[in-house]
Design a protein around this motif. Structure first.
Motif, PDB file in Angstrom:
ATOM      1  N   MET A  12      26.458 -12.682  22.617  1.00 13.39           N
ATOM      2  CA  MET A  12      25.956 -14.044  22.481  1.00 13.39           C
ATOM      3  C   MET A  12      24.623 -14.243  23.205  1.00 13.39           C
ATOM      4  O   MET A  12      23.895 -15.185  22.921  1.00 13.39           O
ATOM      5  N   ILE A  13      24.338 -13.367  24.155  1.00 13.45           N
ATOM      6  CA  ILE A  13      23.137 -13.574  24.969  1.00 13.45           C
ATOM      7  C   ILE A  13      21.842 -13.610  24.157  1.00 13.45           C
ATOM      8  O   ILE A  13      21.067 -14.552  24.270  1.00 13.45           O
ATOM      9  N   PRO A  14      21.610 -12.590  23.291  1.00 12.76           N
ATOM     10  CA  PRO A  14      20.367 -12.687  22.501  1.00 12.76           C
ATOM     11  C   PRO A  14      20.325 -13.934  21.619  1.00 12.76           C
ATOM     12  O   PRO A  14      19.263 -14.526  21.446  1.00 12.76           O
ATOM     13  N   VAL A  15      21.475 -14.320  21.088  1.00 15.92           N
ATOM     14  CA  VAL A  15      21.503 -15.516  20.238  1.00 15.92           C
ATOM     15  C   VAL A  15      21.130 -16.753  21.057  1.00 15.92           C
ATOM     16  O   VAL A  15      20.338 -17.596  20.640  1.00 15.92           O
ATOM     17  N   LEU A  16      21.697 -16.814  22.265  1.00 12.32           N
ATOM     18  CA  LEU A  16      21.368 -17.935  23.152  1.00 12.32           C
ATOM     19  C   LEU A  16      19.875 -17.970  23.439  1.00 12.32           C
ATOM     20  O   LEU A  16      19.253 -19.036  23.434  1.00 12.32           O
ATOM     21  N   LEU A  17      19.308 -16.790  23.682  1.00  9.93           N
ATOM     22  CA  LEU A  17      17.867 -16.723  23.938  1.00  9.93           C
ATOM     23  C   LEU A  17      17.093 -17.239  22.724  1.00  9.93           C
ATOM     24  O   LEU A  17      16.145 -18.019  22.854  1.00  9.93           O
ATOM     25  N   GLY A  18      17.535 -16.779  21.539  1.00 11.31           N
ATOM     26  CA  GLY A  18      16.876 -17.228  20.314  1.00 11.31           C
ATOM     27  C   GLY A  18      16.934 -18.732  20.179  1.00 11.31           C
ATOM     28  O   GLY A  18      15.937 -19.392  19.860  1.00 11.31           O
ATOM     29  N   ILE A 290      29.034 -24.462  18.585  1.00 12.83           N
ATOM     30  CA  ILE A 290      29.226 -23.597  17.423  1.00 12.83           C
ATOM     31  C   ILE A 290      29.538 -22.163  17.858  1.00 12.83           C
ATOM     32  O   ILE A 290      30.464 -21.526  17.347  1.00 12.83           O
ATOM     33  N   MET A 291      28.784 -21.688  18.838  1.00 16.63           N
ATOM     34  CA  MET A 291      29.021 -20.313  19.293  1.00 16.63           C
ATOM     35  C   MET A 291      30.401 -20.176  19.916  1.00 16.63           C
ATOM     36  O   MET A 291      31.113 -19.202  19.673  1.00 16.63           O
ATOM     37  N   ALA A 292      30.763 -21.156  20.718  1.00 17.87           N
ATOM     38  CA  ALA A 292      32.075 -21.103  21.367  1.00 17.87           C
ATOM     39  C   ALA A 292      33.186 -21.107  20.326  1.00 17.87           C
ATOM     40  O   ALA A 292      34.158 -20.348  20.425  1.00 17.87           O
ATOM     41  N   SER A 293      33.021 -21.926  19.292  1.00 18.94           N
ATOM     42  CA  SER A 293      34.095 -21.997  18.303  1.00 18.94           C
ATOM     43  C   SER A 293      34.160 -20.718  17.479  1.00 18.94           C
ATOM     44  O   SER A 293      35.245 -20.291  17.087  1.00 18.94           O
TER      45      SER A 293
END
Lengths: 311, 294, 523
Positions: A12-18, A290-293
């Motif tokens: 999830m980290i790269p997505v969070l960065l994005g 959304i990511m958490a779900s």
């Protein structure tokens, strides 16, 4: 299991960065963010002062790093209009949206499970045609229009439900206030889920172990409950997980139609008022949800279907 | 060559028509979509009145079949005496334009990035994949609203924003299919023989993924039309005096209890159009049978 | 105690609880809750920080001013100031009410009254939007705890009216000094009839009656303001009993409300006028604008059928060519020429346009800027005006924006040439009407129509200091006619308010068109 979750969290980290990049760049789309902030009669010096105040005079990479380090602490700056921390405003409203979304999800399951099952069991009968037809038509209805029509019919003309709001100042129970907006929000989900459950049911019913169970003379209801439903739930969970973003978007519209004071309505009014800090905070919170779900869905899978490995 | 794309080849056209004739859903969908597109193109010829013309002495005329209705305004007039039918006809133009144009942009971008990711793999794939994940984690409608709020609403902005934010779904599908295609012998062989990636993409990969893209795009048109009408309804769509169905619902909402026809008809128009597109999409999916889950 | 059987205790406890709940329920049922639905909510609890009508109405239910217009007569009467006298030409001595307390229990003194004015004078227009309107005060002097002197810049015939102007709510000095302006913006602290207990900017405000109000406790126990932007939703809530009073009801819903038991409609004219701000010179961002030509402005004036606009709001408005509307003093001097008249003459408008060669003039293409969500039928009025202008040959583009967006973009410089607005007024004196056309005020409330007229500027100064009421009215009348002659702005319609209300309460709308709930009484 733990390693699986840890791996998923790491992904999830790269997505969070994005997401942080997009949220950061968003308010710079409209040109110089300082000019959007200050009244037009400000002099050059005053503008420069604001620019320095907000740190907009530094290199953009520095600005981004500053943004991220603050966002991590839940600091998105102050709402320009309300003089309150943007994060607090969003989290204050979030529970209202969560109520709506959770109610919609529950409602959609409660409605679509029996519909889907009946349609599958009574395949090619008039009931099936009716349910399937309704679920196809439902996909084509704009939810704001549906909401308006439901208000007109069930609130204004029949008086079964209140017109708008959460019921803080009315004599009717909260659930009565919740029903129409939750149902409107759920409608799209109901149509999708009904079709999915129907086809999943049909598919599973053809499978061997179900046939075997049937041929062994187990009672029909038991077969459905034990074998069919469990397998049919997998696509349901998937869809629910994928639809969280859609639910949040829908909430903006539903909250507007039903004057429901949630995050969506806050978001919309902030967008209209160009209150960028709030828009950024709300967008970020939505993405987190959304990511958490999605993560939650993946974990639920492993419980529903032992065949899925954690690796 | 997969059976999936055969229907797209010139020789397959007849076959496609044959399948269409056998599928009631396909027929109905095609008819509905064609009718909307024709209305959009011919709106000036079909509309009995100028959609912006205020007939101020004839406000709130009910539809012709109701008490007080008259044949001049078949579906009645709105709060400013404008002909509802003409406005509905003109309203189709924005829906069709935004639906088609945005999807072309989103589809083209998505297909391009998906192809790149699938063909080149490695770092290119990683970057594009993360970008796809990022966009899929953002709430589509909220992102669109936020961007339009900042850029300001205009037809062009709306088309571009809906297009640019919709690319990720295509990219994900195309990337997956391209990857799968690379495993296939003839593509692998072509690459091994030293054919350039672009050439391989154009000759082997692209024709094989067209089916998926077309099916995805058709269903995306439906979603885009709904999104556009939502934007209009929320006041962040194309601005008046342009006529859109979403705007008609939004302004008709204030007169709902006395002049229901103002908000009801545009809603039915949206539903009709979207339903037609969905039927067509479902038909295409069945015929082209791409390996995607829509 | 130990020997009492447990079940008995339990039953007793349960019975007690049930009784308590029932009693509490009864008490609650008797609470008089009154829910008002209007289209917007508050922006700030700091009285001088905002002047949006609906927000001001809410805020002023929790604050008091030194003086205030009487709801019935429209005369300025004492409020927190009981009486006053003019010591010399410019010094007013106010004797303040004793025994008044703020909602946190602090006593109200002259220090608070002085502070409330001084902080505006010490601020800027960015901080307090009413900054300009308070520049008539030179300084304040606290004489003792309940005596305040206010020194004006000039001898000021409009002193009392100005003192009741927007931003007049008296704030608690020690509270503001302790917590700061920002805190006050989010937390009201006044002496008014209602105490704010909870609010959410976007959706509601909850107030309860101030038990210790010096003017007597209000009959309403709990006052709720709900922000419901859509007229249809407000009406639906009213019809289904969700709210007790719905503002800005569209004419199409009137019959339905009248036909519902226990509901009735109430119509009155407000202190606001719909008007077009026309640019007398191009904005910095454009080269030319056709409205700089006097004939073009006159053609706009003649192109508009004000009766037809009145139809859109159900006929309770009044066509007007001036913002000097009744009951503002002096209005009667110009009423026969400017009020309740409709000079609609499309032929003449076309001739005027032809005479200056329109559309072959620079900046011929005009934009009509308008906001939406600004009172009943605002958007319909904008669309109709645009269509009327087109009818006589104007090239007009309509640009409708959300209210906030509108304020932050086009409002400041009216780049398209024409802007539809509703502007409020004070009904106790024409001073605000005059201030609007005085080009010496850079930031007057009429936004940048970029005109200046020497004659008006000179007269504005005379009007501001003329102490003889009769002579002053003569000047005001002349001023109003001059404003009309040069089409400084093009006024359209005296705005009516049509609200739906529960029939079992009596509430008189005030003559100043403002909206305060102190005088609601149950029948």
């Amino acid at each position: 299991m733990t390693t699986y979750i840890a791996r998923r969290l790491l992904q999830m980290i790269p997505v969070l960065l994005g997401i942080s990049v997009i949220v950061f760049l968003l308010i710079r789309l409209g040109g110089d963010p300082v000019l959007q902030l200050v009244p037009e009669y400000f002099t050059e010096e005053q503008i420069a002062e604001v620019r320095a105040d907000y740190g907009f005079d530094r290199p953009i990479v520095m600005q981004y790093l500053e943004f991220v380090s603050r966002a991590v602490r839940g600091d998105f700056g102050y709402s320009f209009h309300n003089r309150q921390p943007a994060w607090d405003m969003v989290t204050d409203r979030l529970p209202r949206t969560v109520q709506l979304a959770v109610a919609a999800v529950l409602l959609s399951i409660v409605v679509s499970l029996p519909l889907g099952i009946i349609a599958a069991l009574k395949r090619n009968t008039i009931i099936d045609v009716f349910v399937t037809g309704l679920s196809v038509w439902g996909r084509s209805l704009p939810n704001f229009w549906l909401g308006i029509m439901l208000i007109l019919l069930f609130a204004v003309n029949l008086g079964w439900f209140p017109v708008s709001g959460t019921g803080d100042f009315s004599n009717r129970p909260f659930l009565a206030h919740l029903f129409l907006p939750a149902f409107t929000l759920a409608f799209g989900l109901i149509t999708t889920l009904t079709r999915l459950i129907r086809s999943a049911m049909l598919e599973v019913m053809r499978e061997d172990h179900v046939r075997t169970a049937r041929s062994k003379g187990q009672r029909e209801r038991r077969v459905i409950a034990r074998h069919v439903l469990r397998n049919a739930l997998i696509p349901v969970v998937t869809v629910l997980g994928l639809q969280v973003g859609w639910l949040l978007g829908g909430a903006v519209i539903i909250e507007e139609v039903f004057a429901w004071p949630g995050m969506g309505r806050l978001m919309l009014s902030s967008i209209m008022a160009r209150d960028n800090a709030v828009v950024q905070a709300a967008l970020f919170v939505s993405a987190l949800i959304i990511m958490a779900s999605n993560l939650l869905v993946d974990i639920t899978y492993t419980f529903l279907d032992p065949r899925i490995r954690y690796a | 060559m997969s059976a999936a794309t055969e229907g797209l080849r010139p020789g397959g056209f007849r076959r496609a028509m044959k399948q269409l004739r056998r599928s009631p859903v396909g027929m109905i969908g095609t008819f509905m979509v064609v009718s909307v597109v024709l209305v959009a193109l011919l709106a000036p010829l079909l509309a009995p009145h100028d959609p912006g013309q205020h007939n101020r002495r004839e406000r709130f005329q009910p539809p012709v079949w109701m008490d007080g209705g008259n044949a001049t305004y078949l579906l009645g007039t709105d709060q400013l005496g404008r002909d509802v039918l003409s406005r509905l006809l003109y309203g189709s133009r924005i829906s069709v334009a935004v639906g088609v144009a945005s999807v072309i942009i989103g589809g083209a971008l998505g297909a391009l990035f998906g192809l790149l990711a699938g063909l080149y793999g490695g770092r290119v794939d990683t970057i594009i994949s993360r970008a796809i994940d990022t966009f899929l984690a953002l709430p589509f409608l909220i992102l669109v609203l936020a961007v339009i709020g900042i850029l300001g609403p205009s037809l062009l902005t709306i088309i571009l924003v809906l297009g640019f934010t919709g690319w990720a779904t295509y990219a994900r599908v195309v990337r997956g299919e391209t990857m799968a295609m690379r495993e296939r012998e003839f593509v692998g062989a072509a690459l091994a023989l030293g054919a350039s990636r672009l050439r391989v993409a154009a000759k082997h990969v692209f024709p094989n993924i067209t089916a998926s893209v077309i099916v995805l795009a058709t269903l995306d048109v439906a979603a885009t039309i709904l999104a556009e009408s939502s934007l209009s309804f929320l006041g962040l769509g194309v601005q008046p005096p342009a006529v859109t169905w979403g705007l008609m619902i939004s302004s008709g909402r204030d007169y709902l209890s006395s002049a229901w026809w103002l908000a009801v008809f545009p809603g039915l128009c949206i539903s009709y159009t979207v339903l037609g597109v969905i039927f067509l999409g479902d038909f295409l999916r069945d015929v082209l049978d791409p390996k995607i889950d829509t | 105690m130990h020997h009492v059987p447990r079940t008995t205790t339990r039953i007793a406890l349960i019975l007690v609880t049930i009784t308590a709940v029932l009693l509490a329920g009864l008490a609650l049922a008797q609470e008089r809750r009154f829910v008002v639905a209007q289209s917007s909510s508050v922006n700030s609890w700091d009285p001088p920080a905002d002047w949006a009508s609906e927000a001001e109405w809410i805020v002023m239910n929790t604050y008091d001013c030194l003086v205030f217009p009487d709801r019935e007569t429209g005369e300025v009467v004492g409020w927190l100031a009981e009486s006053w006298e003019l010591l010399d030409e410019v010094t007013w001595r106010l004797n303040l009410r004793q025994g008044v307390t703020f909602h946190n229990g602090d006593p109200f003194t002259a220090e608070d009254a002085a502070f409330s004015i001084d902080r505006i004078l010490a601020a800027s227009r960015q901080e307090f939007i009413v900054f300009d309107q308070w520049q008539f005060v030179e300084r304040t002097e606290v004489v003792d705890d309940h005596t305040l002197d206010i020194v004006t810049r000039n001898p000021d015939p409009a002193f009392l009216s100005r003192l009741s102007g927007t931003g007049c709510g008296v704030v608690n000095k020690s509270y503001v000094e302790e917590f700061g302006n920002e805190h006050l913006a989010n937390n009201a602290m006044g002496t008014g009839p209602f105490v704010v207990v909870d609010y959410d900017r976007a959706s509601f405000v909850r107030m309860v009656a101030n038990d210790d109000y010096w003017g007597g406790r209000p009959e309403i126990d709990e006052l709720i303001f709900r922000a419901i932007p859509e007229s249809s939703t407000r009406v639906a809530e009213l019809l289904t009993g969700g709210v007790d009073l719905a503002l800005s009801v569209l004419p199409q819903d009137w019959a339905r409300i009248e036909n519902t038991d226990n509901l009735s409609m109430l119509h009155y004219t407000t202190d606001r006028v719909w008007g077009l701000t026309v640019a007398h010179a191009p904005a910095a961002s454009v080269d030319a604008v056709a409205t700089s030509i006097p004939e073009v402005r006159e053609a706009i004036n003649l192109a508009i059928d004000r009766e037809e606009l009145n139809d859109l709001v159900g006929g309770f408005g009044v066509p007007t060519l001036t913002r000097l509307t009744p009951p503002i003093p002096c209005y009667d001097r110009v009423a026969d020429q400017l009020y309740d008249v409709n000079p609609f003459d499309p032929e003449r408008a076309r001739e005027l346009l032809a005479s200056v060669g329109y559309p072959d003039v620079p900046g011929a293409e005009l934009t009509l800027h308008s906001a939406q969500g600004q009172g009943v039928a605002h958007r319909d009025i904008a669309e109709t005006v645009a269509s009327m202008l087109e009818d006589v040959g104007f090239i007009v583009r309509l640009d409708i924006r959300d209210l906030t967006n509108f304020r932050e973009t086009v409002y400041q410089d009216n780049p398209g040439g024409i802007m539809l607005q509703t502007l409020g007024n004070f009904t106790t004196d024409p001073w605000l009407f005059v201030l609007n056309y005085d080009s010496q005020f850079e930031t007057r409330s009429m936004p940048r129509n970029r005109f200046s007229d020497e004659m008006l500027d000179t007269m504005a100064v005379q009007i501001a200091t003329e102490m003889d009421p009769d002579a002053r009215c003569d000047l005001v009348a002349e001023y109003a006619l001059r404003v009309r002659e040069i089409n400084a702005s093009v006024e359209l319609l005296h705005q009516p308010e049509s609200l739906g209300i529960r029939a079992d309460v009596s509430w008189t709308p005030p003559t100043d068109g403002k909206f305060m709930m102190l005088n609601v009484s149950y029948r």
